[in-house]
Every structure is written in C-alpha cells, then in structure tokens.
Design an enzyme around this catalytic site. Structure first.
Site, PDB file in Angstrom:
ATOM      1  N   TYR A 175       3.070   4.635   0.806  1.00  0.00           N
ATOM      2  CA  TYR A 175       3.808   5.082   1.985  1.00  0.00           C
ATOM      3  C   TYR A 175       2.880   5.916   2.866  1.00  0.00           C
ATOM      4  CZ  TYR A 175       8.109   3.884  -0.583  1.00  0.00           C
ATOM      5  OH  TYR A 175       9.110   3.230  -1.264  1.00  0.00           O
ATOM      6  N   PHE A 192       6.506   1.930  -4.394  1.00  0.00           N
ATOM      7  CA  PHE A 192       7.919   2.074  -4.037  1.00  0.00           C
ATOM      8  C   PHE A 192       8.509   3.439  -4.393  1.00  0.00           C
ATOM      9  CE2 PHE A 192       7.398  -2.557  -4.579  1.00  0.00           C
ATOM     10  CZ  PHE A 192       7.722  -2.968  -3.292  1.00  0.00           C
ATOM     11  N   ASP A 211       0.860  -1.171   0.000  1.00  0.00           N
ATOM     12  CA  ASP A 211       0.000   0.000   0.000  1.00  0.00           C
ATOM     13  C   ASP A 211       0.903   1.229   0.000  1.00  0.00           C
ATOM     14  OD1 ASP A 211       0.883  -0.252   2.635  1.00  0.00           O
ATOM     15  OD2 ASP A 211      -1.007   0.369   3.529  1.00  0.00           O
ATOM     16  N   HIS A 237      10.833  -9.816   0.061  1.00  0.00           N
ATOM     17  CA  HIS A 237      10.513  -8.393  -0.084  1.00  0.00           C
ATOM     18  C   HIS A 237      11.768  -7.560   0.204  1.00  0.00           C
ATOM     19  CE1 HIS A 237       8.536  -4.517   0.754  1.00  0.00           C
ATOM     20  NE2 HIS A 237       7.533  -5.000   0.051  1.00  0.00           N
TER      21      HIS A 237
END
Length: 222
Positions: free
Chosen positions: A60, A71, A58, A186
C-alpha cells in the site's frame, strides 16, 4: 535490509538483492514499508510452514498502511483499504464472519504466505518500484513452495501470469499431490464483481486442507 534467514538460500539474495538494496538506498523518496518490515511475510512464514500462498501486487502506498504482508494493514487502520474491504465482504458471505481488524499476521502464523510481487513502494506512488527486480524473488518463492502440495490464490491477471512458476509437487506416497489453484478476478473495486465475489476461496481452501488431513486455516479470529 537483512535477508530473511529461512529464505536466504534462494539465488535472489546472492544475485539481485545487493543491486536492489543499493537502488532503494539512493531513492530520495520515502520508501514503504519501513526497512525492518520489508521481508515480514517471509520472516513470519518460513518455507517449511507454507500451506497457502496469496499474491499481492505491491505494498500500500499510503504511509502507515504497509507492513510487509500483502493486503494486510496494521491493527489501528480504519477505514480499511478497498481491496481488503472486498476480501472481508467475500469472507463474510463465505464463512459468516470476518476478523475484527485488517492485521492478517495471524494468517501468516498458520502458514498463509501473504507475498507481494514487489516488496517496496515510494509513498504515494503505486507501482513506483515495479522495475527494480523484486519479481525474481517472487518467482523463486513460488518455485520453492511448489515442491509440496500448496493452495495458491491467484487474484487478478497479474498474479495469474505467475502460474507458470508453480510446478508439480513432489510425489508423496498415499497422499494427494495436487496443488489447489484458485484463479479469480482481483478484489479491487474495479474488478471484484467480475468473478471475485462469489468465489468462496476461504471455504474451498479449508475443504482442500481437510481432505488432505491438515488443520484448516482460522481465517476470522486472531
């Protein structure tokens, strides 16, 4: 919120979108990213231009960071969020250089869809909108992108659970019809050393594209 024109044909926009929009409008918290940027990833990378899909979780939750691309952050953000910093560390090891800042819009312009599975977040509350229903849109985008050979970067267990929505691409004569699926840990500080570092996703994607006769992604220079 205005649906992204090139993706507005997806069933999500006639079935779930209105309910989600109403829920966000009545949320008394500050919601990120700003309204006009919530579909930025889909607006910048239309369906017929998608060559690579990178899934985030989701946006930031820090005000000023999220701008609609997974990202990515705006040009003036420093220091970088830790996951993005690890992405750049791996890119440096893989390619020998990295972008000058964290704004990845230039990836999107080359066909890299930077899509979060949830498109909004209350400021300061990571995963605060995970139950709104945004995931239905992600499922449909993946199914649509699967119609032709595409590179999928599935970082972390949550992204990897969505692999079931990636179907076999349509057959194209004399051209490889296989997707490229790269599944690793991740890039977050909690898991990057468990298989993300050393995975060299950027060069692997460019080799796959080159083998297909397609232009490589310029990962480093805006």
């Amino acid at each position: 919120m205005i649906p992204p024109p090139k993706w507005a044909h997806l069933p999500f926009f006639s079935q779930e979108f209105e309910v989600i929009s109403a829920a966000i409008e009545t949320d008394q918290r500050r919601v990120l990213p700003p309204t006009q940027q919530r579909f930025e990833a889909l607006n910048l990378t239309p369906p017929n231009e998608v060559r690579v899909v990178i899934l985030g979780q989701d946006p930031y939750p820090t005000p000023g960071h999220a701008h609609g691309l997974a990202f990515s952050v705006e040009t003036d953000i420093s220091p970088l969020p830790r996951s993005l910093n690890n992405i750049f560390k791996e890119m440096h090891d893989d390619l020998g250089e990295v972008p000058h800042d964290g704004n990845l819009r230039f990836w999107a312009a080359q066909g890299v869809l930077l899509l979060n599975t949830v498109l909004t977040v209350p400021a300061g509350e990571a995963n605060g909108h995970k139950s709104l229903g945004w995931q239905s849109l992600t499922f449909q985008v993946l199914q649509h992108a699967s119609q032709r050979p595409t590179a999928f970067l599935l970082w972390g267990k949550q992204a990897q659970t969505l692999a079931r929505y990636i179907s076999s691409p349509k057959t194209v004569a004399n051209v490889s019809t296989d997707h490229l699926l790269i599944k690793t840990a991740h890039p977050s500080p909690l898991s990057a050393r468990r298989g993300f570092f050393g995975s060299r996703p950027f060069s692997r994607i460019n080799k796959w594209l080159a083998d297909r006769g397609e232009p490589k992604i310029n990962w480093t220079t805006a």
